[in-house]
Scaffold this motif. Structure first.
Motif, mmCIF file in Angstrom:
data_model
loop_
_atom_site.group_PDB
_atom_site.id
_atom_site.type_symbol
_atom_site.label_atom_id
_atom_site.label_comp_id
_atom_site.label_asym_id
_atom_site.label_seq_id
_atom_site.Cartn_x
_atom_site.Cartn_y
_atom_site.Cartn_z
ATOM 1 N N ASP A 1 -0.546 7.431 0.485
ATOM 2 C CA ASP A 1 -1.424 8.372 -0.219
ATOM 3 C C ASP A 1 -2.903 8.026 -0.040
ATOM 4 N N TYR A 2 -3.178 6.749 0.229
ATOM 5 C CA TYR A 2 -4.570 6.310 0.252
ATOM 6 C C TYR A 2 -5.106 6.095 1.666
ATOM 7 N N GLN B 1 0.810 -1.213 0.000
ATOM 8 C CA GLN B 1 0.000 0.000 0.000
ATOM 9 C C GLN B 1 0.850 1.273 0.000
ATOM 10 N N SER B 2 0.171 2.379 -0.284
ATOM 11 C CA SER B 2 0.827 3.673 -0.263
ATOM 12 C C SER B 2 0.121 4.564 0.745
ATOM 13 N N ASN C 1 2.492 -3.830 -9.225
ATOM 14 C CA ASN C 1 1.274 -3.690 -8.411
ATOM 15 C C ASN C 1 1.471 -2.928 -7.102
ATOM 16 N N HIS C 2 2.674 -2.539 -6.793
ATOM 17 C CA HIS C 2 2.913 -1.788 -5.558
ATOM 18 C C HIS C 2 2.212 -0.425 -5.645
ATOM 19 N N MET C 3 1.366 -0.140 -4.657
ATOM 20 C CA MET C 3 0.572 1.090 -4.715
ATOM 21 C C MET C 3 1.413 2.357 -4.530
ATOM 22 N N ASP C 4 2.618 2.210 -4.009
ATOM 23 C CA ASP C 4 3.440 3.388 -3.743
ATOM 24 C C ASP C 4 4.493 3.616 -4.828
ATOM 25 N N VAL C 5 4.274 2.985 -5.970
ATOM 26 C CA VAL C 5 5.142 3.235 -7.127
ATOM 27 C C VAL C 5 4.335 4.070 -8.118
#
Lengths: 303, 294
Positions: free
Chosen positions: A298-299, A295-296, B221-225
């Motif tokens: 950002d969300y 996850q990031s 698929n990494h959301m932080d890329v």
């Protein structure tokens, strides 16, 4: 405190084997926790968090926003617990109490001239009473580190006891600011003093001083709680605060609690994390477990 | 007394450090005769995760440096490459290149680094604009780094593919995680040593070695890329990358049609690909009957 308990001589509290403590801690960090247990552990971590904002720049808006986060950690994921409490300054207790009405989240307030504790006895008492009168369920007091380091243990003991009295029904957490106490021996000693003086929780740090909570310091305090429990039969809670920002580290703390005090302490009645950024890291890990994708930030909402 | 040669240990490069892969897996790299030349880290999902954390941590600092300073650092990388020329040439020969081809590959790599060094503080000017608007605003658009870029570099070259992939991305203020060539990974590690002694902050470039079939999934698929760049030809991998990228609307660039040894493989447009355009509406006072200037 029951009158049957004899108060020990604090000059002769057990000395701590630093090397032994560090080796023990190193072993807590090498456990492998997988899948379901990890998910359970992380949800437990969330439910043990005292979401904290203790800044000079805090406003009602900021506190309300954090309170919303406390009760709605990440609504996208169903079935998440709320955090245990929010921790604010006395002036914000009323705001927090109103914002959390009906959520079950408790309000903790720091007091006794947090974070330095350098003030008069009267001010500390009225600081505490103000927070309790405004609805605080828990009080996080700081000890007078200067007096403790001078060897004035009686002063420290009496101060904690009188704040405990001022708390009334509110539970009292006693902050040692272990980063200022230099040795593990001192930390053991102050733990004993606080518990015999009536603390419901002992807590490592204010979060304003580095180092804040570390695993060796926490282990010494947990062992003090265990010995106190054997001596008196009374359970005391533990709250490491500051510096715990990843779920991996938080899980290691839970392992340490379980293996030192046992499963009875694994609830937010007896164990808390004082943290502001830990919640988001745990949420991101839970989302990772659910979706299979890293996850990031950002969300995820900032609190 | 006869002497046993000291073999170099080839590790990976994450956050300015040279760890081994956390997975403990390696693959043997063999020369034409079939002798093992080195054991190479077979990186895992978690290595990529660690590298991403390092890249994200370094991005704000790198992106907000003065463009001129980034130029200086890229030029410094070129200088250090030049100093290690012989080592790169001998590594390329070990991996099956001829002397002449190896020499050209190293020289083109150095020149390409200098080329992008020059563009660091110039591409902003050519990609910026002042825009005509029908209100009292000064309206302008400027490029800003997109963030963290995951790159699967060319498989057929050991050094040039890396330089071609990394230079435009970091010139634009992004940070990156790069998967080096699986069959020719030797220069990747030596290049990481060059980066490490070039004033480049740790985490700006992270280099992994291993298998694209295993890793492309995680790269995409990494959301932080924020962007993925792919230099290879595997159609199935390209499809997966594009699908996964939709999760957080990553930018995807597939550069499999360019010949990286020619000048066609270098252009400010490669920098521009990993930039986002920010447009600012700046209120201006409407004096008298004057209209907005553009």
């Amino acid at each position: 405190m029951s009158t049957k308990t004899t108060i020990p001589d604090f000059r002769v509290t057990p000395s701590i084997d630093q090397v032994g403590i560090e080796e023990r801690v190193a072993r807590f960090t090498s456990r492998s926790i997988k899948k379901e247990s990890k998910m359970q552990g992380m949800k437990m971590v969330l439910s043990m968090i005292d979401l904290t904002t203790l800044e000079g720049k805090d406003t009602e808006g900021k506190v309300k926003q954090m309170c919303y986060k406390a009760a709605h950690l990440h609504d996208v994921i169903p079935g998440l617990p709320t955090v245990a409490a929010v921790c604010v300054y006395p002036s914000m207790v009323k705001t927090a109490k109103d914002a959390l009405k009906g959520t079950g989240v408790k309000v903790a307030s720091v007091s006794t001239a947090f974070p330095s504790g350098q003030s008069t006895h009267e001010i500390k008492i009225s600081d505490t009473k103000f927070a309790v009168d405004n609805g605080a369920d828990e009080i996080d007091m700081v000890i007078s580190r200067g007096e403790f380091l001078k060897g004035n243990y009686k002063f420290v003991f009496d101060e904690i006891a009188s704040i405990k009295q001022a708390c009334g029904k509110a539970r009292l957490k006693v902050i040692f600011e272990t980063g200022e106490l230099s040795t593990l021996d001192n930390i053991r000693k102050v733990s004993d003093i606080a518990m015999y003086a009536g603390a419901d929780f002992i807590k490592t740090s204010t979060g304003k001083i580095s180092p804040a909570a570390t695993m060796p310091v926490t282990l010494v305090m947990l062992e003090a709680i265990r010995d106190y429990y054997y001596a008196t039969g009374r359970m005391v809670g533990m709250k490491p605060a500051g510096g715990i920002s990843t779920s991996k580290l938080a899980l290691q703390y839970l392992i340490m609690v379980n293996e030192t005090l046992g499963a009875d302490w694994l609830s937010n009645e007896w164990f808390r994390f004082g943290a502001s950024s830990l919640a988001n890291d745990v949420l991101m890990q839970i989302a990772k477990q659910n979706t299979g994708v890293y996850q990031s930030s950002d969300y995820f909402s900032k609190d | 007394m006869s002497r046993i040669e000291i073999q170099k240990t080839y590790k990976i490069y994450i956050g300015g450090q040279f760890p081994r892969t956390e997975s403990g897996r390696y693959y043997p790299l063999k020369n034409k005769k079939g002798d093992v030349m080195a054991n190479i880290c077979l990186c895992s999902r978690k290595d990529f995760r660690n590298a991403e954390v390092a890249a994200r941590g370094a991005q704000a600092g790198w992106g907000s440096r003065a463009a001129f300073n980034r130029a200086q650092i890229l030029y410094r990388i070129a200088e250090m490459l030049e100093g290690r020329k012989e080592q790169f040439i001998s590594e390329l020969i070990l991996q099956g290149s001829t002397l002449a081809a190896a020499k050209i590959e190293v020289e083109v790599s150095i020149d390409r680094m200098v080329y992008y060094s020059g563009w660091c503080d110039k591409f902003q000017t050519i990609f910026s604009s002042v825009n005509p608007v029908a209100s009292s605003h000064f309206n302008f658009s400027v490029p800003e780094p997109t963030g963290v870029v995951a790159i699967i570099a060319d498989e057929n070259t050991s050094l040039l593919g890396l330089v071609t992939a990394i230079a435009p991305v970091i010139a634009g203020g992004n940070t990156c995680i790069v998967l080096a060539s699986e069959s020719k990974p030797l220069c990747a590690v030596t290049f990481a040593e060059v980066l490490n002694s070039s004033d480049l902050p740790g985490g700006v470039v992270n280099i992994l070695t291993g298998n694209s079939a295993e890793l492309h999934e995680h790269f995409s698929n990494h959301m932080d890329v924020n962007a993925v760049i792919y230099y290879r030809n595997n159609k199935a991998e390209i499809k997966t990358i594009k699908e996964n990228a939709s999760l957080n609307v990553k930018r995807v660039f597939v550069y499999n049609k360019i010949n990286i040894s020619t000048e066609k493989a270098q252009s400010p447009y490669f920098i521009f690909d990993t930039q986002e355009i920010k447009t600012t509406w700046h209120p201006i006072e409407n004096i008298g009957t004057a209209k907005a200037g553009y």
